[in-house]
Enzyme design. Structure first.
Site, PDB file in Angstrom:
ATOM      1  N   SER A 151       3.933 -13.955   9.846  1.00 21.24           N
ATOM      2  CA  SER A 151       3.861 -14.913   8.749  1.00 21.24           C
ATOM      3  C   SER A 151       2.502 -15.577   8.783  1.00 21.24           C
ATOM      4  O   SER A 151       1.866 -15.683   9.845  1.00 21.24           O
ATOM      5  CB  SER A 151       4.952 -15.977   8.899  1.00 21.24           C
ATOM      6  OG  SER A 151       4.746 -17.059   8.009  1.00 21.24           O
ATOM      7  N   TYR A 165       9.291 -22.152  14.001  1.00 20.12           N
ATOM      8  CA  TYR A 165       9.077 -20.928  13.225  1.00 20.12           C
ATOM      9  C   TYR A 165       7.619 -20.485  13.359  1.00 20.12           C
ATOM     10  O   TYR A 165       7.331 -19.307  13.610  1.00 20.12           O
ATOM     11  CB  TYR A 165       9.425 -21.183  11.761  1.00 20.12           C
ATOM     12  CG  TYR A 165       9.154 -20.011  10.840  1.00 20.12           C
ATOM     13  CD1 TYR A 165      10.064 -18.962  10.735  1.00 20.12           C
ATOM     14  CD2 TYR A 165       8.001 -19.967  10.057  1.00 20.12           C
ATOM     15  CE1 TYR A 165       9.833 -17.891   9.892  1.00 20.12           C
ATOM     16  CE2 TYR A 165       7.762 -18.900   9.211  1.00 20.12           C
ATOM     17  CZ  TYR A 165       8.678 -17.871   9.125  1.00 20.12           C
ATOM     18  OH  TYR A 165       8.427 -16.813   8.288  1.00 20.12           O
TER      19      TYR A 165
END
Length: 257
Positions: A151, A165
């Site tokens: 990501s 995350y």
């Protein structure tokens, strides 16, 4: 929103691909793209009804797919998923480690159960899946491709309540680099894609909490999943034979925010 599949320029006929998190979002898109390019596809996730519907769609288009129930927090499920895919379709030569979850909370408000779940799904599961696939490839003396979905958050944390995350996705990038070195002599290429904010079921859930973030993006838009097709096909196809240990950032310029 559904997007047309690409006119496949990468022929994956004879390849067996396993996609985790294939029941929705980017994973569903990746599975469709790989199948459209000729790969047999093992669809892995928890929601079996969605997987079966996707498998039926792929078969209706002339492809071959199998749905495999898998809980990414359970090591035994991960190991079994690779074995089931191999039994149904043959040796897995392409792995797309896509399953992931956001933490969606400020770090000091996260309980340990959520911490464990995020770590299990975002980091432990990709490790286990990669190792299981690589073991079989090495034993069969087959080359292979592993693509880990990282990501843009691996490189840039916006303070939006997803600190863990961000940490796990940074670890996925490092995982990619180290396993690429580990298995380079076995002709197993390990690469990653780091998407920015792309339309998906997971992002939709995050936007309920964060509001419209598109106006904070350089191009004032969210990405659509079809914009990842060419990167995925490049990394799993023969054109990337000498590319391993690389993370391709497909973020629509978000890294420059």
């Amino acid at each position: 929103m559904d997007y047309p599949l690409p006119n496949a320029s990468t022929d994956l006929t004879g390849q067996v691909a396993l996609v985790t998190g294939a029941s929705s979002g980017l994973g569903l898109r990746f599975a469709k793209v790989l199948a459209a390019s000729g790969a047999k596809v093992a669809l892995c996730a928890r929601r079996m009804d969605r997987l079966e519907a996707l498998a039926d769609e792929i078969r209706a288009s002339g492809g071959e797919a199998v749905a495999i129930a898998m809980d990414a927090t359970k090591a035994e499920d991960l190991v079994a998923a690779v074995a089931k895919a191999e039994a149904a379709l043959g040796t897995v030569t392409i792995l797309v480690n896509n399953a992931g979850i956001p933490d969606a909370q400020r770090a000091h408000k996260m309980d340990l159960e959520l911490v464990d779940r995020v770590l299990d799904i975002n980091l432990r599961a990709p490790w286990i899946m990669a190792v299981e696939v690589a073991k079989r490839l090495i034993e069969a003396k087959n080359p292979g491709r592993i693509v880990n979905i990282a990501s843009e958050a691996a490189f840039h944390y916006s303070g939006n309540g997803a600190a863990l995350y961000s940490v796990t996705k940074a670890a996925v990038v490092r995982l990619t680099e180290t396993l690429a070195v580990e298995w380079s002599r076995n002709h197993i290429n390990v690469n990653a894609i780091a998407p920015g904010a792309f339309e998906s079921e997971m992002l939709a859930g995050m936007l309920e909490r964060m509001g419209d973030i598109s106006q904070h993006m350089p191009r004032k838009r969210l990405g659509n999943p079809a914009q990842l097709d060419s990167t995925l096909l490049f990394l799993v196809g023969p054109a990337s034979d000498a590319v391993t240990g690389t993370c391709v950032r497909v973020d629509d310029g978000q890294h420059g925010r």
